[in-house]
Design an enzyme around this catalytic site. Structure first.
Site, PDB file in Angstrom:
ATOM      1  N   CYS A   1     -40.299  70.892  -2.541  1.00  0.00           N
ATOM      2  CA  CYS A   1     -40.484  71.518  -1.222  1.00  0.00           C
ATOM      3  C   CYS A   1     -41.232  72.847  -1.352  1.00  0.00           C
ATOM      4  O   CYS A   1     -42.406  72.875  -1.665  1.00  0.00           O
ATOM      5  CB  CYS A   1     -39.119  71.676  -0.539  1.00  0.00           C
ATOM      6  SG  CYS A   1     -39.262  72.104   1.197  1.00  0.00           S
TER       7      CYS A   1
ATOM      8  N   HIS B   1     -36.862  66.401  -0.491  1.00  0.00           N
ATOM      9  CA  HIS B   1     -35.747  66.828  -1.359  1.00  0.00           C
ATOM     10  C   HIS B   1     -35.106  65.622  -2.053  1.00  0.00           C
ATOM     11  O   HIS B   1     -34.330  64.902  -1.426  1.00  0.00           O
ATOM     12  CB  HIS B   1     -34.696  67.562  -0.526  1.00  0.00           C
ATOM     13  CG  HIS B   1     -35.138  68.918  -0.099  1.00  0.00           C
ATOM     14  ND1 HIS B   1     -34.880  70.059  -0.828  1.00  0.00           N
ATOM     15  CD2 HIS B   1     -35.870  69.314   0.976  1.00  0.00           C
ATOM     16  CE1 HIS B   1     -35.412  71.099  -0.225  1.00  0.00           C
ATOM     17  NE2 HIS B   1     -36.017  70.678   0.875  1.00  0.00           N
TER      18      HIS B   1
ATOM     19  N   GLU C   1     -32.852  65.782  -4.293  1.00  0.00           N
ATOM     20  CA  GLU C   1     -31.482  66.109  -4.691  1.00  0.00           C
ATOM     21  C   GLU C   1     -30.441  65.790  -3.619  1.00  0.00           C
ATOM     22  O   GLU C   1     -29.246  65.746  -3.911  1.00  0.00           O
ATOM     23  CB  GLU C   1     -31.390  67.589  -5.096  1.00  0.00           C
ATOM     24  CG  GLU C   1     -31.549  68.623  -3.978  1.00  0.00           C
ATOM     25  CD  GLU C   1     -32.996  68.945  -3.618  1.00  0.00           C
ATOM     26  OE1 GLU C   1     -33.879  68.108  -3.873  1.00  0.00           O
ATOM     27  OE2 GLU C   1     -33.244  70.023  -3.041  1.00  0.00           O
TER      28      GLU C   1
END
Ligand code: XMP
Length: 520
Positions: free
Chosen positions: A86, A176, A178
């Site tokens: 990002c 993202h 994660e």
């Protein structure tokens, strides 16, 4: 603050994203050690051969706010693989000659990613049709690629969603990986860690135990250590770990303030003194605490009285042990990470939390914090590795001021007894019905209001018991747990039938925010 000089790692440079800790956790879940460092602290001295790859986190800033986004861009010369996520992706582009601008169409939430080229980073990541759903959260975007980069994937609004510079081993992704909303996001991190950085697994509970014990032995030598044992997960793991490392050089001080859960003091003594043969000083300070808390209703006053008295008592007993050099604390990794300060925002004080943080300055003891690089789930796994029982290791968090903050209004002996019993029934019922492990924290509280009831044709006028059960990741935010109506009725009946003093049970359905987890 490296854990071990020989431990290879992925270095995560934090730009203040709320997800930075999640990146570190995901990598550790892959069995690989990762450490977070604030972008403000990174300097050339930090470069070492143990860093096998670097991840640049997301963040709330704009890359064109150059003063705020100061960081050591020499990392691009360290010849290590780099993955920007990002904001980190935008940093790479900007630093290496590309362009980043405010996006015409911001992307928040799920977006459909389309593959344009193959990459080591995305092996097994895309569906058969070359698409995947990913989670986006950005208002800026890369508008021109830096030299040497090519596009791997795009979304409808973001044409450079995954980019790579193969010769330099640099990768940038706008979404993202994660967060769990990105499907198969962990595969991206896995590919980066194992295929691109060529790391081997080095972060398993068994190795952690050995490493931590070795470090403690090296640090402490022949000195003595004291530890405030509360019976909670963190202090229990610290105590057991230290005992494994230095045996009788450790003394624990356990202060019974009378505000613990039912039978807690018995369990702590049984486990640590009788089973593990750890030196424990047991301090029965029930009356002392109760006297000081007499007629006190204000939550902050309660917290301060309990915190200060605890420190006083602990200090007194600690002084009695000769030649103590270290004070052990169960500080965890999230307490040390400074990501929240990146934006410069100050969080307002909601409650003054009580722990033993105030002790070292006064006592001139050196601090030893063996868990300082671990997340809570890692501490729990380590606890099991150290042969602590599941009951201790998997138990719900319990606040330092104990039952005092689950009893709004004045604290009395009678109320404590009623509350201990109610909480015991609630928690045991959760365990019996296999609900305990699904809930992050649960407890009973006693409201300072009496209401009218009818039992066996007689009028009753008794207290209200409030039950709270929440799900959460880290206690910062929380949702209420949805019990079935039959469970609620069952537990309510059990409490009312067994405890004199309660004739009404209510369930707290507020999330955090707007409420907090504890009542005070
Ligand atoms: P709140 O009530 O702030 O609680 O939403 C968040 C988490 O922190 C625990 N808590 C404490 N833990 N000392 C502690 O060690 C304290 O003074 C304290 N106050 C709250 C609470 O139980 C929840 O898990």
């Amino acid at each position: 603050m490296s854990l071990d000089q020989n431990l290879n790692k992925i270095l995560i440079i934090d730009f203040g994203s709320q997800f930075t800790q999640l990146i570190a956790r995901r990598i550790r879940e892959l069995g690989v050690f990762s450490e977070i460092i604030s972008h403000k602290k990174l300097n050339s001295k930090f470069e070492n051969s143990q860093i096998k790859g670097i991840i640049l986190s997301g963040g709330p800033l704009n890359v064109y706010q150059s003063k705020k986004v100061k960081f050591n861009n020499k990392i691009f010369k360290w010849k290590k693989p780099i993955l920007g996520i990002c904001f980190g992706h935008q940093v790479i582009s900007k630093e290496l000659g590309g362009k980043v601008k405010k996006a015409k169409n911001r992307e928040f939430g799920l977006a459909k990613l389309r593959r344009l080229n193959k990459s080591k980073l995305t092996k097994n990541f895309f569906n058969k049709d070359g698409s995947n759903n990913v989670w986006m959260s950005h208002a800026d975007e890369v508008t021109k690629l830096a030299k040497g980069f090519k596009v791997i994937a795009k979304t409808e609004t973001s044409k450079f969603s995954i980019v790579e510079n193969l010769s330099k081993n640099f990768y940038g992704i706008q979404f993202h990986p994660e967060v769990t909303h990105t499907k198969k996001g962990k595969i991206i991190l896995k590919n980066f860690v194992f295929s691109i950085c060529e790391m081997k697994k080095n972060w398993l509970s068994k190795n952690q135990k050995k490493l931590l014990i070795r470090n403690i032995k090296n640090e402490v030598g022949n000195s003595k250590v004291i530890c405030a044992l509360s019976g909670g997960v963190d202090s229990s793991v610290v105590a057991k770990l230290l005992h494994n490392a230095i045996g009788n050089q450790l003394t624990c001080v356990f202060v019974n303030n009378g505000l613990l859960r039912k039978n807690e003091e018995k369990q702590v003594i049984k486990t640590f003194k009788e089973k593990f043969k750890i030196n424990i000083i047991y301090v029965d300070a029930k009356n002392l605490f109760l006297n000081k808390l007499k007629r006190i209703s204000d939550p902050e006053k309660k917290r301060k009285i309990i915190g200060n008295l605890f420190i006083k008592i602990f200090e007194n007993y600690a002084k009695k042990i000769k030649n103590v050099k270290y004070l052990a604390q169960g500080t965890l990794y999230p307490d040390l990470i400074e990501s929240k300060s990146v934006t410069g925002s100050q969080t307002s004080k909601i409650k003054s939390h009580h722990n033993v943080g105030g002790l070292p300055k006064k006592m001139k003891l050196k601090l030893i914090e063996p868990l300082r690089l671990l997340f809570k789930d890692e501490v729990r796994k380590l606890g099991l590795e150290l042969k602590l029982s599941k009951e201790i290791v998997l138990r719900h968090p319990f606040p330092g001021p104990g039952l005092a903050i689950r009893m709004p209004g004045e604290i009395t002996k009678d109320k404590i007894k009623i509350l201990k019993d109610a909480d015991y029934i609630f928690i045991n019922t959760l365990k019996e019905q296999n609900l305990y492990a699904k809930i992050w924290q649960a407890y009973a509280a006693l409201l300072p209001v009496k209401t009218v009831g009818v039992m066996g044709d007689n009028r009753t006028y008794e207290y209200i018991c409030l039950l709270r059960a929440i799900t959460s990741e880290d206690g910062m935010t929380a949702d209420t747990y949805n019990f079935s109506k039959s469970f609620m009725q069952f537990v309510s009946n059990k409490i009312i039938n067994n405890i004199k003093g309660i004739n009404r049970v209510v369930y707290d359905i507020t999330s955090k925010p707007p409420s907090t987890i504890e009542l005070e």
